[in-house]
Scaffold this motif. Structure first.
Motif, PDB file in Angstrom:
ATOM      1  N   THR A  21     -17.569  -4.864   8.443  1.00 50.87           N
ATOM      2  CA  THR A  21     -17.379  -6.192   7.861  1.00 50.87           C
ATOM      3  C   THR A  21     -16.310  -6.158   6.774  1.00 50.87           C
ATOM      4  N   ALA A  22     -16.201  -5.056   6.055  1.00 51.79           N
ATOM      5  CA  ALA A  22     -15.137  -4.925   5.057  1.00 51.79           C
ATOM      6  C   ALA A  22     -13.775  -4.840   5.738  1.00 51.79           C
ATOM      7  N   VAL A  23     -13.706  -4.092   6.834  1.00 59.00           N
ATOM      8  CA  VAL A  23     -12.448  -3.955   7.569  1.00 59.00           C
ATOM      9  C   VAL A  23     -12.012  -5.290   8.150  1.00 59.00           C
ATOM     10  N   SER A  24     -12.953  -6.072   8.676  1.00 62.72           N
ATOM     11  CA  SER A  24     -12.590  -7.365   9.270  1.00 62.72           C
ATOM     12  C   SER A  24     -12.047  -8.314   8.209  1.00 62.72           C
ATOM     13  N   ASN A  25     -12.553  -8.251   6.973  1.00 62.12           N
ATOM     14  CA  ASN A  25     -11.993  -9.055   5.877  1.00 62.12           C
ATOM     15  C   ASN A  25     -10.522  -8.735   5.664  1.00 62.12           C
ATOM     16  N   VAL A  26     -10.196  -7.451   5.679  1.00 57.34           N
ATOM     17  CA  VAL A  26      -8.824  -7.003   5.464  1.00 57.34           C
ATOM     18  C   VAL A  26      -7.915  -7.494   6.590  1.00 57.34           C
ATOM     19  N   VAL A  27      -8.390  -7.387   7.830  1.00 53.98           N
ATOM     20  CA  VAL A  27      -7.592  -7.839   8.977  1.00 53.98           C
ATOM     21  C   VAL A  27      -7.337  -9.340   8.889  1.00 53.98           C
ATOM     22  N   ALA A  28      -8.359 -10.112   8.526  1.00 54.09           N
ATOM     23  CA  ALA A  28      -8.185 -11.563   8.400  1.00 54.09           C
ATOM     24  C   ALA A  28      -7.148 -11.895   7.330  1.00 54.09           C
ATOM     25  N   GLY A  29      -7.227 -11.228   6.188  1.00 56.35           N
ATOM     26  CA  GLY A  29      -6.247 -11.473   5.133  1.00 56.35           C
ATOM     27  C   GLY A  29      -4.839 -11.113   5.557  1.00 56.35           C
ATOM     28  N   GLU A  39       3.630  -4.927  14.580  1.00 53.93           N
ATOM     29  CA  GLU A  39       4.160  -4.040  13.542  1.00 53.93           C
ATOM     30  C   GLU A  39       3.143  -3.958  12.400  1.00 53.93           C
ATOM     31  N   PRO A  40       2.052  -3.247  12.634  1.00 55.83           N
ATOM     32  CA  PRO A  40       0.975  -3.213  11.631  1.00 55.83           C
ATOM     33  C   PRO A  40       1.237  -2.206  10.517  1.00 55.83           C
ATOM     34  N   SER A  41       2.450  -2.220   9.970  1.00 56.11           N
ATOM     35  CA  SER A  41       2.806  -1.260   8.925  1.00 56.11           C
ATOM     36  C   SER A  41       1.896  -1.432   7.716  1.00 56.11           C
ATOM     37  N   GLY A  42       1.208  -0.388   7.370  1.00 59.61           N
ATOM     38  CA  GLY A  42       0.337  -0.412   6.204  1.00 59.61           C
ATOM     39  C   GLY A  42      -1.062  -0.934   6.460  1.00 59.61           C
ATOM     40  N   LEU A  43      -1.280  -1.657   7.579  1.00 60.59           N
ATOM     41  CA  LEU A  43      -2.588  -2.256   7.823  1.00 60.59           C
ATOM     42  C   LEU A  43      -3.677  -1.203   7.969  1.00 60.59           C
ATOM     43  N   PHE A  44      -3.412  -0.158   8.741  1.00 59.40           N
ATOM     44  CA  PHE A  44      -4.426   0.870   8.958  1.00 59.40           C
ATOM     45  C   PHE A  44      -4.794   1.561   7.644  1.00 59.40           C
ATOM     46  N   GLY A  45      -3.793   1.742   6.787  1.00 58.33           N
ATOM     47  CA  GLY A  45      -4.047   2.389   5.511  1.00 58.33           C
ATOM     48  C   GLY A  45      -4.961   1.565   4.617  1.00 58.33           C
ATOM     49  N   VAL A  46      -4.712   0.248   4.525  1.00 61.58           N
ATOM     50  CA  VAL A  46      -5.555  -0.578   3.649  1.00 61.58           C
ATOM     51  C   VAL A  46      -6.927  -0.811   4.275  1.00 61.58           C
ATOM     52  N   CYS A  47      -7.017  -0.804   5.619  1.00 59.88           N
ATOM     53  CA  CYS A  47      -8.334  -0.884   6.265  1.00 59.88           C
ATOM     54  C   CYS A  47      -9.170   0.350   5.907  1.00 59.88           C
ATOM     55  N   ALA A  48      -8.538   1.517   5.994  1.00 63.04           N
ATOM     56  CA  ALA A  48      -9.247   2.753   5.643  1.00 63.04           C
ATOM     57  C   ALA A  48      -9.604   2.759   4.151  1.00 63.04           C
ATOM     58  N   ALA A  49      -8.687   2.274   3.316  1.00 64.54           N
ATOM     59  CA  ALA A  49      -8.957   2.211   1.872  1.00 64.54           C
ATOM     60  C   ALA A  49     -10.143   1.299   1.584  1.00 64.54           C
ATOM     61  N   SER A  50     -10.199   0.161   2.267  1.00 59.91           N
ATOM     62  CA  SER A  50     -11.315  -0.762   2.088  1.00 59.91           C
ATOM     63  C   SER A  50     -12.638  -0.114   2.480  1.00 59.91           C
ATOM     64  N   ALA A  51     -12.625   0.620   3.598  1.00 62.38           N
ATOM     65  CA  ALA A  51     -13.838   1.300   4.045  1.00 62.38           C
ATOM     66  C   ALA A  51     -14.292   2.351   3.042  1.00 62.38           C
ATOM     67  N   LEU A  52     -13.347   3.097   2.485  1.00 59.80           N
ATOM     68  CA  LEU A  52     -13.693   4.116   1.491  1.00 59.80           C
ATOM     69  C   LEU A  52     -14.270   3.483   0.225  1.00 59.80           C
ATOM     70  N   ALA A 150      -3.914  -8.993   2.735  1.00 59.08           N
ATOM     71  CA  ALA A 150      -2.725  -9.826   2.556  1.00 59.08           C
ATOM     72  C   ALA A 150      -1.634  -9.101   1.790  1.00 59.08           C
ATOM     73  N   SER A 151      -2.007  -8.128   0.964  1.00 64.23           N
ATOM     74  CA  SER A 151      -1.011  -7.441   0.132  1.00 64.23           C
ATOM     75  C   SER A 151       0.019  -6.695   0.958  1.00 64.23           C
ATOM     76  N   VAL A 152      -0.310  -6.358   2.185  1.00 65.93           N
ATOM     77  CA  VAL A 152       0.622  -5.641   3.056  1.00 65.93           C
ATOM     78  C   VAL A 152       1.686  -6.573   3.612  1.00 65.93           C
ATOM     79  N   ALA A 153       1.300  -7.834   3.892  1.00 61.69           N
ATOM     80  CA  ALA A 153       2.217  -8.757   4.557  1.00 61.69           C
ATOM     81  C   ALA A 153       2.809  -9.805   3.630  1.00 61.69           C
TER      82      ALA A 153
END
Length: 299
Positions: A21-29, A39-52, A150-153
């Motif tokens: 649920t935390a990861v889905s929030n990040v994807v929506a933003g 071009e998901p540059s940075g998205l995977f990193g912030v998803c992992a950061a959110s999970a941590l 959203a900070s990535v895009a």
């Protein structure tokens, strides 16, 4: 699925089922800010950061609740002795710091938002949780989590800022509702939580109509409103059920559905921002969430 007791204890401590649920929030933003999956540059990193950060916050929550849990929930991993208090304290700090470090790789905006997210998490766990401001503190955590995506895009856009606020409102209502989940009967916390969540869901149609604009929503408004109507109808049905039987077990079960609701709400937002495939990708996270919830409870 049968797991070794030590592994099961860690899964319960980390609340693994809730991470999606935390990861889905990040994807929506991210999608609301104009990002895409090509071009998901940075998205995977912030998803992992959110999970941590989410799991680190869960561990910190139990570390700080150790004394209370020894009395009220002695079966939990820390008071039961399955995991030592000192080790859990170190793990919580490691996860939170690792989340900040990982997000920093995506750039300065993500690093700054992640620091704000950790501040919100620690403030809630250490101070706000036991005060009247607790629900708003928890809402702030989810709000900033959306902004992390959203900070990535491109953070400073109306759509992710607006949606972060709405999701924070929904979270505050959920938290109010769950505050007295161990008590039988329908009390003031449930009434307040119900009203705040209804306000958040009722305001959601403003996202595609007022923020994204009629020309930029990825699907026809009719289909989006149909999805919103289904979401609110499901919420209403579950609410009527728990109102008719407000036992602690029924309230906790309803809270579990509300946590799953993050995935449904995020999927609906992704539908508006990027179309059917993005919405389906987020909604599919329901399956690992439900699977893991059978192993370890969500609350």
């Amino acid at each position: 699925m049968r797991l070794p007791p030590k592994v099961l204890a860690w899964w319960r401590l980390l609340r693994i089922a809730n991470v999606f649920t935390a990861v889905s929030n990040v994807v929506a933003g991210y999608l609301l800010a104009g990002g895409d999956f090509d071009e998901p540059s940075g998205l995977f990193g912030v998803c992992a950061a959110s999970a941590l950060i989410y799991t680190g916050g869960m561990v910190l929550n139990d570390v700080l609740d150790y004394g209370l849990d020894c009395v009220e929930r002695p079966e939990r991993p820390l008071p039961s002795g399955a995991i030592s208090l000192g080790f859990a304290r170190g793990i919580s700090c490691t996860l939170l710091l690792a989340g900040v470090g990982l997000a920093a790789l995506a750039g300065e905006p993500s690093a700054s938002v992640t620091v704000a997210l950790v501040f919100c998490v620690v403030s809630y766990d250490a101070k706000l949780k036991s005060t009247s401001g607790g629900p708003l503190g928890m809402g702030a955590c989810r709000m900033v989590n959306v902004w992390l995506g959203a900070s990535v895009a491109g953070l400073w856009q109306a759509a992710p800022l607006f949606y972060g606020g709405l999701l924070g409102l929904y979270t505050a209502g959920l938290t109010w509702f769950a505050r007295s989940e161990n008590e039988a009967g329908w009390g003031p916390d449930q009434s307040t939580g119900q009203g705040v969540m209804a306000l958040a869901l009722g305001s959601l149609p403003a996202l595609p109509f007022l923020v994204l604009g009629a020309n930029s929503i990825a699907v026809p408004h009719f289909f989006w409103m149909l999805g919103w109507a289904g979401l609110t109808a499901g919420f209403g049905k579950l609410l009527l059920q728990v109102r008719s039987d407000p036992t602690p077990e029924a309230i906790r079960r309803f809270v579990g559905w509300l946590i799953l609701g993050f995935l449904a709400i995020d999927a609906l937002v992704c539908l508006a921002a990027a179309g059917w495939i993005a919405a389906a990708a987020v909604l599919l996270l329901v399956f690992p969430t439900l699977f893991l919830a059978r192993v370890a409870p969500m609350t």
